[in-house]
Scaffold this motif. Structure first.
Motif, PDB file in Angstrom:
ATOM      1  N   THR A   5       0.870  -1.180   0.000  1.00 35.05           N
ATOM      2  CA  THR A   5       0.000   0.000   0.000  1.00 35.05           C
ATOM      3  C   THR A   5       0.907   1.230   0.000  1.00 35.05           C
ATOM      4  OG1 THR A   5      -0.135   0.505   2.360  1.00 35.05           O
ATOM      5  CG2 THR A   5      -1.587  -1.234   1.550  1.00 35.05           C
ATOM      6  N   ASP A   6       0.368   2.351  -0.399  1.00 31.54           N
ATOM      7  CA  ASP A   6       1.174   3.577  -0.375  1.00 31.54           C
ATOM      8  C   ASP A   6       0.863   4.439   0.847  1.00 31.54           C
ATOM      9  OD1 ASP A   6      -1.287   4.525  -1.113  1.00 31.54           O
ATOM     10  OD2 ASP A   6      -0.645   5.350  -3.032  1.00 31.54           O
ATOM     11  N   ASP A   7       0.404   3.782   1.925  1.00 31.14           N
ATOM     12  CA  ASP A   7       0.139   4.488   3.181  1.00 31.14           C
ATOM     13  C   ASP A   7       1.427   4.611   3.998  1.00 31.14           C
ATOM     14  OD1 ASP A   7      -2.533   4.435   2.446  1.00 31.14           O
ATOM     15  OD2 ASP A   7      -2.960   2.640   3.637  1.00 31.14           O
ATOM     16  N   ASN A   8       1.649   5.762   4.591  1.00 28.18           N
ATOM     17  CA  ASN A   8       2.745   5.983   5.534  1.00 28.18           C
ATOM     18  C   ASN A   8       4.114   5.598   4.996  1.00 28.18           C
ATOM     19  OD1 ASN A   8       0.876   6.837   7.527  1.00 28.18           O
ATOM     20  ND2 ASN A   8       0.444   4.698   8.020  1.00 28.18           N
ATOM     21  N   LEU A   9       4.449   6.035   3.797  1.00 30.85           N
ATOM     22  CA  LEU A   9       5.759   5.741   3.234  1.00 30.85           C
ATOM     23  C   LEU A   9       6.789   6.723   3.782  1.00 30.85           C
ATOM     24  CD1 LEU A   9       4.862   5.151  -0.532  1.00 30.85           C
ATOM     25  CD2 LEU A   9       4.958   3.483   1.332  1.00 30.85           C
ATOM     26  N   ASP A  10       7.960   6.204   4.127  1.00 35.76           N
ATOM     27  CA  ASP A  10       9.078   7.030   4.582  1.00 35.76           C
ATOM     28  C   ASP A  10       9.788   7.545   3.324  1.00 35.76           C
ATOM     29  OD1 ASP A  10      11.505   8.050   5.446  1.00 35.76           O
ATOM     30  OD2 ASP A  10      11.849   6.473   6.920  1.00 35.76           O
ATOM     31  N   HIS A  11       9.721   8.838   3.078  1.00 37.84           N
ATOM     32  CA  HIS A  11      10.188   9.379   1.804  1.00 37.84           C
ATOM     33  C   HIS A  11      11.696   9.552   1.698  1.00 37.84           C
ATOM     34  CE1 HIS A  11       6.272   9.688   0.044  1.00 37.84           C
ATOM     35  NE2 HIS A  11       5.820  10.217   1.161  1.00 37.84           N
ATOM     36  N   GLN A  12      12.463   9.048   2.676  1.00 36.29           N
ATOM     37  CA  GLN A  12      13.917   9.042   2.483  1.00 36.29           C
ATOM     38  C   GLN A  12      14.322   7.871   1.592  1.00 36.29           C
ATOM     39  OE1 GLN A  12      16.140   8.593   6.104  1.00 36.29           O
ATOM     40  NE2 GLN A  12      15.309   6.576   6.575  1.00 36.29           N
ATOM     41  N   PHE A  13      13.398   6.926   1.376  1.00 37.14           N
ATOM     42  CA  PHE A  13      13.640   5.767   0.520  1.00 37.14           C
ATOM     43  C   PHE A  13      12.833   5.883  -0.758  1.00 37.14           C
ATOM     44  CE2 PHE A  13      13.921   4.221   4.923  1.00 37.14           C
ATOM     45  CZ  PHE A  13      15.206   3.708   4.922  1.00 37.14           C
ATOM     46  N   GLY A  14      13.290   5.173  -1.786  1.00 32.88           N
ATOM     47  CA  GLY A  14      12.449   4.949  -2.947  1.00 32.88           C
ATOM     48  C   GLY A  14      11.553   3.767  -2.605  1.00 32.88           C
ATOM     49  N   TRP A  15      10.362   3.729  -3.145  1.00 29.78           N
ATOM     50  CA  TRP A  15       9.420   2.647  -2.848  1.00 29.78           C
ATOM     51  C   TRP A  15       8.920   2.006  -4.129  1.00 29.78           C
ATOM     52  CZ3 TRP A  15       7.861   0.891   1.954  1.00 29.78           C
ATOM     53  CH2 TRP A  15       8.313   1.642   3.040  1.00 29.78           C
ATOM     54  N   ILE A  16       8.770   0.708  -4.098  1.00 35.22           N
ATOM     55  CA  ILE A  16       8.077  -0.021  -5.144  1.00 35.22           C
ATOM     56  C   ILE A  16       6.811  -0.539  -4.486  1.00 35.22           C
ATOM     57  CG2 ILE A  16       8.127  -2.021  -6.671  1.00 35.22           C
ATOM     58  CD1 ILE A  16      11.176  -1.431  -6.956  1.00 35.22           C
TER      59      ILE A  16
ATOM     60  N   VAL B 174       7.675   5.064  -6.293  1.00 31.34           N
ATOM     61  CA  VAL B 174       7.596   6.334  -5.580  1.00 31.34           C
ATOM     62  C   VAL B 174       9.036   6.730  -5.261  1.00 31.34           C
ATOM     63  CG1 VAL B 174       6.716   7.536  -3.542  1.00 31.34           C
ATOM     64  CG2 VAL B 174       5.369   5.683  -4.565  1.00 31.34           C
ATOM     65  N   PRO B 175       9.596   7.713  -5.995  1.00 33.33           N
ATOM     66  CA  PRO B 175      11.001   8.085  -5.772  1.00 33.33           C
ATOM     67  C   PRO B 175      11.202   8.739  -4.416  1.00 33.33           C
ATOM     68  CG  PRO B 175      10.092   9.203  -7.721  1.00 33.33           C
ATOM     69  CD  PRO B 175       8.978   8.484  -7.055  1.00 33.33           C
ATOM     70  N   PRO B 176      12.430   8.670  -3.891  1.00 37.19           N
ATOM     71  CA  PRO B 176      12.715   9.372  -2.625  1.00 37.19           C
ATOM     72  C   PRO B 176      12.592  10.879  -2.828  1.00 37.19           C
ATOM     73  CG  PRO B 176      14.744   8.531  -3.588  1.00 37.19           C
ATOM     74  CD  PRO B 176      13.620   8.030  -4.441  1.00 37.19           C
ATOM     75  N   GLN B 177      12.351  11.597  -1.731  1.00 37.47           N
ATOM     76  CA  GLN B 177      12.199  13.053  -1.856  1.00 37.47           C
ATOM     77  C   GLN B 177      13.307  13.780  -1.163  1.00 37.47           C
ATOM     78  OE1 GLN B 177       8.194  14.023  -0.677  1.00 37.47           O
ATOM     79  NE2 GLN B 177       7.359  12.935  -2.429  1.00 37.47           N
TER      80      GLN B 177
END
Length: 91
Positions: free
Chosen positions: A65-76, A88-91
Motif C-alpha cells: 500500500t502507499d500508506d505511511n511511506l518514509d520518503h527518504q527511501f524509494g518505494w516499489i 515512488v522516488p525518494p524526496q
C-alpha cells in the motif's frame, strides 16, 4: 532524474509478471532490476539498494500500500486491485 524513469520502466514492463503466491514483491522487484542490468545489493536499513557507478547507492523498500511511506527511501508499491507496481522516488 533519469535513473528513476529506467527503474519505473523495469517494473511497469517486467520480464516476468509479479505473482504474489509464487514470489515476494521484494524478490520480484530485485529480479526485474537485475534483468535491466542494475547492480542490486544488500542494504541494512532498506529492502535493497541499487549501486550506481562511483559507489553511490539508491535505497528502496517495497510495500503493498502507499500508506505511511518514509520518503527518504524509494518505494516499489504493489497495487493488488490493478495488479501493477509503481515507483515512488525518494524526496
Amino acid at each position: 532524474m533519469q535513473i528513476f524513469q529506467v527503474i519505473e520502466e523495469a517494473i511497469k514492463k517486467p520480464p516476468i509478471p509479479h505473482e504474489p503466491a509464487k514470489q515476494s514483491l521484494k524478490a520480484w522487484a530485485m529480479y526485474c532490476l537485475r534483468d535491466r542490468g542494475f547492480k542490486v545489493v544488500y542494504a541494512q536499513n532498506a529492502d535493497f539498494a541499487i549501486e550506481m557507478k562511483g559507489g553511490e547507492k539508491l535505497y528502496f523498500k517495497v510495500a503493498n500500500t502507499d500508506d505511511n511511506l518514509d520518503h527518504q527511501f524509494g518505494w516499489i508499491v504493489w497495487n493488488s486491485a490493478t495488479k501493477t507496481a509503481s515507483l515512488v522516488p525518494p524526496q
